[in-house]
Design a protein around this motif. Sequence first.
Motif, PDB file in Angstrom:
ATOM      1  N   ALA A 250      38.443  37.519   0.990  1.00 60.27           N
ATOM      2  CA  ALA A 250      38.555  38.510  -0.027  1.00 60.27           C
ATOM      3  C   ALA A 250      37.557  38.051  -1.175  1.00 60.27           C
ATOM      4  CB  ALA A 250      40.047  38.533  -0.478  1.00 60.27           C
ATOM      5  N   SER A 694      33.086  42.794   2.937  1.00 61.90           N
ATOM      6  CA  SER A 694      34.511  42.719   3.525  1.00 61.90           C
ATOM      7  C   SER A 694      35.435  43.030   2.281  1.00 61.90           C
ATOM      8  CB  SER A 694      34.971  41.300   3.718  1.00 61.90           C
ATOM      9  OG  SER A 694      34.488  40.385   2.828  1.00 61.90           O
ATOM     10  N   ARG A 695      35.015  42.961   1.037  1.00 63.76           N
ATOM     11  CA  ARG A 695      35.692  43.389  -0.016  1.00 63.76           C
ATOM     12  C   ARG A 695      36.129  44.943  -0.025  1.00 63.76           C
ATOM     13  NH1 ARG A 695      32.528  39.352  -3.961  1.00 63.76           N
ATOM     14  NH2 ARG A 695      30.855  40.035  -2.583  1.00 63.76           N
ATOM     15  N   LEU A 698      38.543  45.612   2.872  1.00 60.90           N
ATOM     16  CA  LEU A 698      40.151  45.408   2.367  1.00 60.90           C
ATOM     17  C   LEU A 698      40.589  46.332   1.352  1.00 60.90           C
ATOM     18  CD1 LEU A 698      39.778  41.604   2.220  1.00 60.90           C
ATOM     19  CD2 LEU A 698      40.636  42.997   4.126  1.00 60.90           C
ATOM     20  N   LYS A 702      43.646  48.991   1.911  1.00 55.96           N
ATOM     21  CA  LYS A 702      44.627  48.726   1.069  1.00 55.96           C
ATOM     22  C   LYS A 702      44.991  49.941   0.005  1.00 55.96           C
ATOM     23  CE  LYS A 702      47.037  45.357  -2.051  1.00 55.96           C
ATOM     24  NZ  LYS A 702      46.850  44.061  -2.759  1.00 55.96           N
ATOM     25  N   LEU A 711      46.637  44.483   7.486  1.00 57.09           N
ATOM     26  CA  LEU A 711      46.264  43.574   6.337  1.00 57.09           C
ATOM     27  C   LEU A 711      47.512  42.472   6.447  1.00 57.09           C
ATOM     28  CD1 LEU A 711      45.788  46.202   3.318  1.00 57.09           C
ATOM     29  CD2 LEU A 711      43.927  44.728   4.493  1.00 57.09           C
ATOM     30  N   ILE A 716      43.841  36.670   5.256  1.00 55.57           N
ATOM     31  CA  ILE A 716      42.944  37.130   4.421  1.00 55.57           C
ATOM     32  C   ILE A 716      42.761  35.732   3.275  1.00 55.57           C
ATOM     33  CG2 ILE A 716      42.542  38.710   2.265  1.00 55.57           C
ATOM     34  CD1 ILE A 716      43.787  40.572   4.122  1.00 55.57           C
TER      35      ILE A 716
END
Length: 718
Positions: A250, A694-695, A698, A702, A711, A716
């Motif tokens: 993250a 990757s951020r 994610l 989310k 998740l 993470i």
Amino acid sequence: MKKWLIATAVTACFAAQADEGMWQPHQLPAMADVLKAKGLEIDATSISKLTEFPMNAVISLGGCTASFVSPKGLVVTNHHCAYGSAQYNSTPENNILRDGFLAKSFAQELPAAPGSRVYVTESVTSVTDKVNQGTAKLTGDDFYKAIEAAEKKLVADCEQDDGYRCQVYSFHGGLEYYLVKQLEIRDVRLVYNPAESIGKYGGDIDNWMWPRHTGDFSFYRAYVNKAGKPADFSKDNVPYEPKSFLKVSAKGVSDGDFVMVAGYPGSTNRYRTSEEVANQFEYYYPAAKELREKVIALIEQSSAEGSDARIKYESTLAGLNNYAKNFTSMIEFYGKSTMLADRRATEAELNKWINADKSRKQQYGKVLAELDRLVKKSDEHQARDLILGYFYYTTMPSVAERLYRLANEKQKPDMEREPGYQERDLNRLKNMLESIDRRYDATVAKAIGFELLSRYAELPASEHFAALDKFWGIENGVDAAKLQQKLDAVFGDTQLGDKATRLAWLDKSVADFKASKDPMIQYAVAMYDTNEKERNTRKQLSGDLMKVRPQYMEAIIAYNRAQGKPVYADANSSLRVTYGNVKGYTPKDGLYAVPFTTLEGITQKDTGVDPFNAPKAELQLIKDKQYGDFYVKSLDSVPVNFLSTLDTTGGNSGSPTMNGRAELVGLLFDGVYESIIGDWNYDDDSNRSIQLDSRYMLWVMKYVDHADNLLDEMVIVK
């Protein structure tokens, strides 16, 4: 001698162009100091061990790369790599390709498209001596058959262990051979794909371009039986538990950070001769680009937007569009480059180096001339071969031909059959036949068939096959009305459109085929002798090329070693590792492309019209600056995509981009427009790969799609 030559050449090259090269894992320990200096934090030796972390978390999908990201067989790859499975499960009433899909439990996960596989590489063994044993004096067809027989024997022995798929790969044009053993997981299920307006944001317009804002990710899950062994789909199967999986970062990466990719790049051509370069760029790419664009237009004209027929061809269209743009870039950059002149100059220097030494002249003096002669011979019928190759997009004729060829091959002992028609191949063939229901429409196929047969009919008489002309009634050229009538009859009257009927032909005999009244089966029977003759001709030529190409590569390797130049094998779909840094580039004078894009770039591009039509919920989140845990102060936003100097190509799609600790920081999904020609000619200044950050993945999971169950399943790290 040869092993020493290649090993020395590999070691000698590091001072040349540090980020160039698609390296075999066993080469990495020799590169430990370079990798450490670049930013690798784990032991370089561990990357060479395929049964240890992180390499055993990296998997092949057979055309794309992926990785395990949970202890329960959760697999992450690109959206475009799972595109066919989303398309297969889509209907006009439930179009998950367009709208997205998320399974909130194991029970809701959908079977992937038939034939989908997860391959876990467990060993790579040098078998060069075993493949070449007894072939020194053989040539042509005899040499080809001897190599094929040796490879089949090695594969058969390797596959004695149930649940494995093995293959012999050729490196450096046949100078080396390696046997690759992979666990073959056959029960693969679609878990999550974001809406197309995220996963394919920018569509074909943005394809190969920068800046990019594409959420190119999807999730599969691998299943096995309760004993932990690969098995066909069953409700009783359980999630596969990999030996290791990647943690997802993250924190991500910053400009200049070290990154590496492990994946399965398809093919590169960096050691091809100048004759091959000239033909590829001056004939093949222009001709193939025009044919692709014509087939795209025919599909779109023959199937209404949003119709069931169009949904069936969405995956095909994506592939056609992708390489039509690829070929455009190839042609464009070749036209303004000195690549051909440079290649010819290199060959002149190579010949000069060879002739400067008596032993080198004796060993390599005639190799390049012989290779050029064979290459020209292989191109003699390329116009016809290209047209008939695209005839594949009519689907049913090639299906009938494969079924009839299987019937003929089944008359032989299994080890004497052609590769692709052995017992080990029947399950794959069955899967292919099953998948056709969601990838074929007769109206579309007839439109493509009419166009390609008309083009074929215009070729000189010397390029015609009498059996093909007779079957389609084009012996004296094309009468449009009669050809259309013939296509209507063949495609309209065949029963191969019914899945049960198609599958039943797997067990039919040659006599059954010859007695059939099905017009598509009759086509296959009519073409068999012609096709068999062509296959035998190609084997003779391929055998000669397989004999000469390794000699040429041995000369190239020896020469490059003497020059201190990098030496690595061209990509061939086997597992490779590349490394580099996060870095922007200058695509043209006066313009610098920064290495990150952000959420705000999505809103700047958005028009509300496909392919720039991000979901309204996502646009609102961006407007509200709901960055959450994924905010990056230096960007004042959430990063979406980033650039790196990684040396990659097709097949690397879905590859995990990892930081120095082997944590997943992105998914590789494309290259910039200027780097496409890198398949032939690497340029350190313009070679850039594009990764999904990757951020952003994610963040979408989310806040946009609320994929909390996934998740929670992943590890993470911040």
